[in-house]
Scaffold this motif. Structure first.
Motif, PDB file in Angstrom:
ATOM      1  N   GLN A 263     104.268  74.511 -26.405  1.00 35.03           N
ATOM      2  CA  GLN A 263     105.010  74.746 -27.644  1.00 35.03           C
ATOM      3  C   GLN A 263     106.480  74.328 -27.482  1.00 35.03           C
ATOM      4  OE1 GLN A 263     103.557  75.534 -30.377  1.00 35.03           O
ATOM      5  NE2 GLN A 263     101.560  76.136 -29.569  1.00 35.03           N
ATOM      6  N   PRO A 264     106.737  73.033 -27.255  1.00 36.62           N
ATOM      7  CA  PRO A 264     108.122  72.623 -26.991  1.00 36.62           C
ATOM      8  C   PRO A 264     109.074  72.888 -28.151  1.00 36.62           C
ATOM      9  CG  PRO A 264     106.686  70.712 -27.273  1.00 36.62           C
ATOM     10  CD  PRO A 264     105.803  71.899 -27.156  1.00 36.62           C
ATOM     11  N   ASP A 265     108.615  72.707 -29.383  1.00 34.28           N
ATOM     12  CA  ASP A 265     109.516  72.917 -30.529  1.00 34.28           C
ATOM     13  C   ASP A 265     109.927  74.388 -30.642  1.00 34.28           C
ATOM     14  OD1 ASP A 265     109.323  70.246 -31.121  1.00 34.28           O
ATOM     15  OD2 ASP A 265     107.871  70.502 -32.743  1.00 34.28           O
ATOM     16  N   ALA A 266     108.967  75.283 -30.432  1.00 39.93           N
ATOM     17  CA  ALA A 266     109.275  76.717 -30.490  1.00 39.93           C
ATOM     18  C   ALA A 266     110.205  77.121 -29.353  1.00 39.93           C
ATOM     19  CB  ALA A 266     107.991  77.536 -30.446  1.00 39.93           C
ATOM     20  N   VAL A 267     110.015  76.521 -28.187  1.00 37.85           N
ATOM     21  CA  VAL A 267     110.887  76.801 -27.045  1.00 37.85           C
ATOM     22  C   VAL A 267     112.316  76.348 -27.347  1.00 37.85           C
ATOM     23  CG1 VAL A 267     111.368  76.166 -24.641  1.00 37.85           C
ATOM     24  CG2 VAL A 267     109.041  76.778 -25.335  1.00 37.85           C
ATOM     25  N   VAL A 268     112.459  75.147 -27.892  1.00 38.68           N
ATOM     26  CA  VAL A 268     113.784  74.637 -28.258  1.00 38.68           C
ATOM     27  C   VAL A 268     114.453  75.565 -29.265  1.00 38.68           C
ATOM     28  CG1 VAL A 268     115.001  72.778 -29.460  1.00 38.68           C
ATOM     29  CG2 VAL A 268     113.286  72.228 -27.731  1.00 38.68           C
ATOM     30  N   ALA A 269     113.711  75.962 -30.300  1.00 43.78           N
ATOM     31  CA  ALA A 269     114.289  76.817 -31.342  1.00 43.78           C
ATOM     32  C   ALA A 269     114.761  78.152 -30.772  1.00 43.78           C
ATOM     33  CB  ALA A 269     113.267  77.035 -32.451  1.00 43.78           C
ATOM     34  N   ALA A 270     113.952  78.747 -29.891  1.00 43.94           N
ATOM     35  CA  ALA A 270     114.314  80.043 -29.321  1.00 43.94           C
ATOM     36  C   ALA A 270     115.540  79.930 -28.426  1.00 43.94           C
ATOM     37  CB  ALA A 270     113.134  80.615 -28.542  1.00 43.94           C
ATOM     38  N   ILE A 271     115.560  78.926 -27.551  1.00 41.89           N
ATOM     39  CA  ILE A 271     116.689  78.780 -26.616  1.00 41.89           C
ATOM     40  C   ILE A 271     117.968  78.421 -27.362  1.00 41.89           C
ATOM     41  CG2 ILE A 271     117.594  77.435 -24.697  1.00 41.89           C
ATOM     42  CD1 ILE A 271     114.720  77.198 -23.645  1.00 41.89           C
TER      43      ILE A 271
END
Length: 280
Positions: A263-271
């Motif tokens: 889930q790279p997009d979700a990881v980017v959004a969270a970080i």
């Protein structure tokens, strides 16, 4: 720390790599008998991304690109034994690995960094914050295993990274320990480094948690994958219970212990969202 690093002889060789979106460069930092291969992209507040055990930092390609587009400068130092990174590996500790991260941040000359550590990488990230607090303004604990995960998962962990096993057996292990149902586990057949696993194994076996567990006094983002068997839901609040308001919890659905490729997009959004709440 700065005086120590200033005394070190640093030789940096640069090589540009064409990349869609933000420019991506790659260079090697040399300090004594250690060479650190660094992938560098983007402009803005500094982030350093550290991979999980026996894996290299190219796991973060999509996440690094996303964070660069979100306005961050993203550094990915390869662990010793991956890419062009070399250095002593016998008898080294988390302190040595944290020193490699510190040299990377210091060499960037771009202020303090948010250090993101995936799985085992979060041990290195927290150790960096303990040993070099002047260089770290926050730590992301990504897909961290709890202290009480089911120990039978270690069989799947061992088989997943054993490149001598048949692909079918390794994919089965990856599905058990690393990938949520329906996610493509085959993307992690490559990218394993047996030599890295060999020197990390004794560190993992004797973690000396009292040295790194706190992450110093840095703010912590506990980024949890909701289908991660190494982080049972009953342990979801353990880190926050230990460190209180220093800790922010964020969760990612449809992801397991691998998290980053799932889930790279979700990881980017969270970080990125959490990083913007921190003081410079």
């Amino acid at each position: 720390m700065k005086m120590l690093l200033a005394a070190m002889a640093l030789a940096v060789g640069w090589a540009s790599v064409a990349q869609a979106g933000e420019a991506r460069t790659r260079y090697t930092i040399k300090r004594g008998d250690v060479a650190i291969d660094v992938i560098d992209e983007g402009k803005g507040p500094l982030m350093v991304l550290l991979p999980s055990s026996a894996r290299d930092s190219e796991d973060y390609d999509a996440v690094a690109e996303g964070l660069a587009k979100a306005g961050f400068r993203v550094l990915r130092p390869q662990p010793r034994g991956a890419g062009a990174s070399t250095g002593p590996t016998e008898g080294i500790t988390l302190h040595d690995l944290a020193n490699d991260v510190a040299v990377t941040i210091e060499t960037a000359q771009d202020g303090r960094a948010i250090v993101v550590g995936h799985a085992f990488g979060n041990w290195v990230a927290r150790m960096t914050a303990v040993d070099h607090p002047d260089l770290v303004r926050g730590v992301v604990i990504a897909a961290a295993a709890s202290k009480a995960y089911p120990k039978e998962l270690l069989v799947s962990l061992r088989d997943a990274g054993n490149v001598t096993l048949p692909d079918a057996q390794r994919i089965a292990a990856l599905k058990v320990a690393f990938f949520a149902p329906g996610n493509d586990a085959s993307v992690w057949l490559a990218g394993w480094h047996p030599g890295m696993a060999a020197y990390q194994r004794p560190i993992i076996a004797a973690p000396k948690e009292e040295e790194w567990w706190s992450g110093g006094s840095a703010p912590l983002l506990d980024l949890q994958a909701l289908q991660d068997p190494f982080r049972p839901r009953s342990t979801a609040n353990d880190i926050k219970a230990a460190f209180g308001d220093r800790v922010t919890i964020a969760t990612v659905d449809n992801a397991s212990h691998a998290l980053i490729p799932e889930q790279p997009d979700a990881v980017v959004a969270a970080i990125a969202g959490w990083a913007r709440t921190l003081k410079p």
